[in-house]
Design a protein around this motif. Structure first.
Motif, PDB file in Angstrom:
ATOM      1  N   ASN A 138     -60.551 -74.153  53.204  1.00 29.88           N
ATOM      2  CA  ASN A 138     -59.878 -75.423  53.634  1.00 29.88           C
ATOM      3  C   ASN A 138     -58.534 -75.143  54.120  1.00 29.88           C
ATOM      4  O   ASN A 138     -58.125 -75.625  55.115  1.00 29.88           O
ATOM      5  N   ASP A 139     -57.939 -73.920  53.711  1.00 32.38           N
ATOM      6  CA  ASP A 139     -56.623 -73.431  54.495  1.00 32.38           C
ATOM      7  C   ASP A 139     -57.048 -73.242  55.747  1.00 32.38           C
ATOM      8  O   ASP A 139     -55.897 -73.531  56.591  1.00 32.38           O
ATOM      9  N   PHE A 140     -58.020 -72.433  55.973  1.00 33.99           N
ATOM     10  CA  PHE A 140     -58.522 -72.218  57.473  1.00 33.99           C
ATOM     11  C   PHE A 140     -58.536 -73.254  58.294  1.00 33.99           C
ATOM     12  O   PHE A 140     -58.185 -73.390  59.232  1.00 33.99           O
ATOM     13  N   ILE A 150     -49.351 -67.577  43.149  1.00 37.74           N
ATOM     14  CA  ILE A 150     -49.174 -66.852  44.565  1.00 37.74           C
ATOM     15  C   ILE A 150     -49.924 -67.455  45.593  1.00 37.74           C
ATOM     16  O   ILE A 150     -49.260 -67.817  46.809  1.00 37.74           O
ATOM     17  N   LEU A 151     -51.063 -67.640  45.298  1.00 38.33           N
ATOM     18  CA  LEU A 151     -51.980 -68.514  46.443  1.00 38.33           C
ATOM     19  C   LEU A 151     -51.433 -69.744  46.925  1.00 38.33           C
ATOM     20  O   LEU A 151     -51.378 -70.057  48.124  1.00 38.33           O
ATOM     21  N   ILE A 152     -51.286 -70.481  46.025  1.00 35.34           N
ATOM     22  CA  ILE A 152     -50.597 -71.954  46.339  1.00 35.34           C
ATOM     23  C   ILE A 152     -49.374 -72.135  46.912  1.00 35.34           C
ATOM     24  O   ILE A 152     -49.125 -72.673  47.989  1.00 35.34           O
ATOM     25  N   VAL A 153     -48.314 -71.303  46.453  1.00 36.55           N
ATOM     26  CA  VAL A 153     -46.954 -71.364  47.107  1.00 36.55           C
ATOM     27  C   VAL A 153     -47.198 -70.330  48.353  1.00 36.55           C
ATOM     28  O   VAL A 153     -46.668 -70.819  49.452  1.00 36.55           O
ATOM     29  N   GLY A 154     -47.896 -69.371  48.471  1.00 42.15           N
ATOM     30  CA  GLY A 154     -47.966 -68.870  49.701  1.00 42.15           C
ATOM     31  C   GLY A 154     -48.744 -69.499  50.982  1.00 42.15           C
ATOM     32  O   GLY A 154     -48.526 -69.179  52.252  1.00 42.15           O
ATOM     33  N   THR A 155     -49.422 -70.401  50.575  1.00 42.50           N
ATOM     34  CA  THR A 155     -50.331 -71.217  51.579  1.00 42.50           C
ATOM     35  C   THR A 155     -49.726 -72.395  51.653  1.00 42.50           C
ATOM     36  O   THR A 155     -50.470 -73.500  52.019  1.00 42.50           O
ATOM     37  N   SER A 156     -48.616 -72.736  51.101  1.00 38.98           N
ATOM     38  CA  SER A 156     -48.065 -74.362  51.005  1.00 38.98           C
ATOM     39  C   SER A 156     -47.410 -74.652  52.408  1.00 38.98           C
ATOM     40  O   SER A 156     -46.423 -74.760  52.667  1.00 38.98           O
ATOM     41  N   GLY A 157     -48.436 -75.192  53.279  1.00 38.25           N
ATOM     42  CA  GLY A 157     -48.074 -75.680  54.449  1.00 38.25           C
ATOM     43  C   GLY A 157     -47.780 -74.505  55.532  1.00 38.25           C
ATOM     44  O   GLY A 157     -47.945 -73.384  55.117  1.00 38.25           O
ATOM     45  N   THR A 213     -45.230 -73.365  56.627  1.00 34.74           N
ATOM     46  CA  THR A 213     -43.978 -72.436  56.359  1.00 34.74           C
ATOM     47  C   THR A 213     -44.213 -71.887  54.967  1.00 34.74           C
ATOM     48  O   THR A 213     -43.436 -70.795  54.814  1.00 34.74           O
ATOM     49  N   GLY A 214     -45.448 -71.907  54.401  1.00 32.69           N
ATOM     50  CA  GLY A 214     -45.585 -70.960  53.447  1.00 32.69           C
ATOM     51  C   GLY A 214     -45.549 -69.513  53.804  1.00 32.69           C
ATOM     52  O   GLY A 214     -45.915 -69.147  54.994  1.00 32.69           O
ATOM     53  N   VAL A 215     -45.286 -68.780  52.953  1.00 37.71           N
ATOM     54  CA  VAL A 215     -44.853 -67.345  53.289  1.00 37.71           C
ATOM     55  C   VAL A 215     -46.284 -66.565  53.977  1.00 37.71           C
ATOM     56  O   VAL A 215     -46.018 -65.860  55.148  1.00 37.71           O
ATOM     57  N   ILE A 216     -47.257 -66.797  53.679  1.00 48.56           N
ATOM     58  CA  ILE A 216     -48.253 -66.055  54.032  1.00 48.56           C
ATOM     59  C   ILE A 216     -49.035 -66.775  55.217  1.00 48.56           C
ATOM     60  O   ILE A 216     -49.510 -66.117  56.210  1.00 48.56           O
ATOM     61  N   ILE A 254     -47.135 -54.424  61.981  1.00 46.31           N
ATOM     62  CA  ILE A 254     -47.902 -54.829  60.783  1.00 46.31           C
ATOM     63  C   ILE A 254     -47.116 -55.553  59.758  1.00 46.31           C
ATOM     64  O   ILE A 254     -47.728 -55.702  58.671  1.00 46.31           O
ATOM     65  N   LEU A 255     -45.857 -56.113  60.104  1.00 44.53           N
ATOM     66  CA  LEU A 255     -45.121 -57.014  58.999  1.00 44.53           C
ATOM     67  C   LEU A 255     -45.991 -57.921  58.403  1.00 44.53           C
ATOM     68  O   LEU A 255     -45.926 -58.347  57.375  1.00 44.53           O
ATOM     69  N   TYR A 256     -46.756 -58.856  59.434  1.00 47.12           N
ATOM     70  CA  TYR A 256     -47.597 -60.078  59.044  1.00 47.12           C
ATOM     71  C   TYR A 256     -48.592 -59.457  57.973  1.00 47.12           C
ATOM     72  O   TYR A 256     -48.924 -60.276  57.014  1.00 47.12           O
ATOM     73  N   LEU A 257     -49.305 -58.620  58.345  1.00 51.61           N
ATOM     74  CA  LEU A 257     -50.471 -57.853  57.548  1.00 51.61           C
ATOM     75  C   LEU A 257     -49.717 -57.582  56.152  1.00 51.61           C
ATOM     76  O   LEU A 257     -50.350 -57.989  55.097  1.00 51.61           O
ATOM     77  N   MET A 258     -48.589 -56.970  56.077  1.00 56.80           N
ATOM     78  CA  MET A 258     -48.090 -56.561  54.721  1.00 56.80           C
ATOM     79  C   MET A 258     -47.835 -57.917  53.909  1.00 56.80           C
ATOM     80  O   MET A 258     -47.643 -57.865  52.703  1.00 56.80           O
ATOM     81  N   THR A 259     -47.345 -58.893  54.562  1.00 55.79           N
ATOM     82  CA  THR A 259     -47.192 -60.188  53.906  1.00 55.79           C
ATOM     83  C   THR A 259     -48.672 -60.730  53.323  1.00 55.79           C
ATOM     84  O   THR A 259     -48.589 -61.303  52.248  1.00 55.79           O
ATOM     85  N   VAL A 260     -49.700 -60.646  54.252  1.00 54.24           N
ATOM     86  CA  VAL A 260     -50.852 -60.940  53.811  1.00 54.24           C
ATOM     87  C   VAL A 260     -51.384 -60.019  52.548  1.00 54.24           C
ATOM     88  O   VAL A 260     -52.348 -60.902  51.561  1.00 54.24           O
TER      89      VAL A 260
END
Length: 344
Positions: free
Chosen positions: A42-44, A262-269, A271-274, A292-298
């Motif tokens: 659903n996030d995708f 972690i998943l809910i906060v990281g994918t909250s909209g 602007t969520g960090v992930i 690779i900064l974005y991958l380290m966040t993922v």
């Protein structure tokens, strides 16, 4: 049917009540995995394909896509129950091993993706640092390769796909090899710095990238190997059955909620960090280093996913210990039988 020593056909020590508990735990575990799949899909759909999400469904608006997305969550429990009841006699130990194999595949795929991306990115950074990339690739392609959205979409994503293919062809949990690779990379940094007075930012970035992967992706593997340090005051003296109860409730009350947080906060909209890191292929702050900064966040999201799957397996094992099911890492650790295991 149970044998004369109170062992059920599925290896569980106990009566019908014990088998009912095993079935309920199995349904809960698989429902958790199906819910995780629905959540990520659903996030995708929402943030990459522009679907409206389940909020529109809750608001009463008519949008078939919202109904489909809400239907994914509605199907979680029936799908889990159907999956479990098709094989109602399957032991919890077997279910735990099946879940472990799923997690093993994800960790292998992540390892190969991290390895390939690290090697390719440091090669590109070296060619750029030595002013060789223009001559090899041409100025236009060289310029495009150093745009984050191009590097992420057309270099990293194919390498991730290749990592998944390799993971499907090998059974080795390769993440353990990252420790050796980090040592080799650090050794090369020291040698080049003190012997040749040569040091570049991308060399440090590679070590940081691999170390983050080792730490965050290796946690689930270490959990299944019981390799984490326990602050142990009472646990060591517990019976096997009591240890299983503690592990099961610890998983339910502490482990799984932490992963979901972690998943809910990281994918909250967006602007969520992930989500924000993935959507923008974030590389700010790295200068001429690796992209690779974005991958380290993922990695934080992958940590939560693999740990949640590992906790489901851990829950199955803990419940199996509590119910007296045969097998486990220390079959002789507990000599008591389950109170319900004394058949008339």
């Amino acid at each position: 049917m149970t044998s004369t020593d109170g062992i059920a056909a599925d290896g569980t020590r106990g009566t019908t009540d014990g088998r009912a508990v095993a079935i309920m735990v199995r349904i809960f575990g698989w429902a958790t995995l199906f819910c995780l799949t629905a959540f990520l899909f659903n996030d995708f759909l929402v943030y990459w394909l522009g679907w409206p999400g389940t909020a529109t469904f809750n608001a009463g608006a008519v949008d078939v896509r919202s109904w489909l997305q809400a239907g994914l969550y509605a199907a979680v429990l029936p799908a889990a129950a159907w999956h479990v009841l098709r094989h109602r006699e399957r032991p919890l130990r077997d279910e735990s091993q099946r879940v472990d194999r799923i997690n093993g595949f994800l960790i292998r795929a992540a390892f190969w993706a991290v390895l390939l991306i690290g090697l390719v990115d440091i090669s590109l950074a070296f060619l750029r640092g030595e002013d060789l990339i223009d001559g090899l690739a041409g100025k236009t392609l060289a310029f495009e390769l150093f745009r984050s959205e191009i590097r992420g979409a057309y270099v990293h994503m194919p390498l991730i796909a290749l990592g998944i293919v390799i993971a499907s062809l090998t059974r080795t949990i390769g993440v353990t090899w990252l420790a050796l690779l980090i040592v080799v990379a650090e050794l090369l940094i020291v040698m080049f710095r003190f012997m040749f007075s040569y040091e570049q930012l991308y060399m440090t970035d590679l070590v940081r990238f691999w170390y983050a992967a080792l730490f965050l992706l290796g946690c689930a593997y270490t959990l299944r190997q019981d390799g984490h340090v326990r602050v142990d005051v009472f646990y060591a003296g517990f019976s096997r059955r009591t240890k299983g109860l503690v592990n099961a409730f610890g998983t339910l009350l502490l482990g799984m909620p932490f992963c979901w947080l972690i998943l809910i906060v990281g994918t909250s909209g967006k602007t969520g960090v992930i989500n924000s890191a993935l959507l923008t292929y974030e590389i700010e702050g790295l200068g001429d280093g690796l992209y690779i900064l974005y991958l380290m966040t993922v990695f934080m999201g992958l940590f939560a996913i693999t740990m949640l799957i590992a906790f489901v397996s851990f829950l199955f094992d803990g419940t199996a210990d509590y119910l007296g099911e045969a097998g486990g890492s220390d079959p002789a650790a507990d000599t008591d039988s389950h109170p319900a295991g004394r058949d008339a």
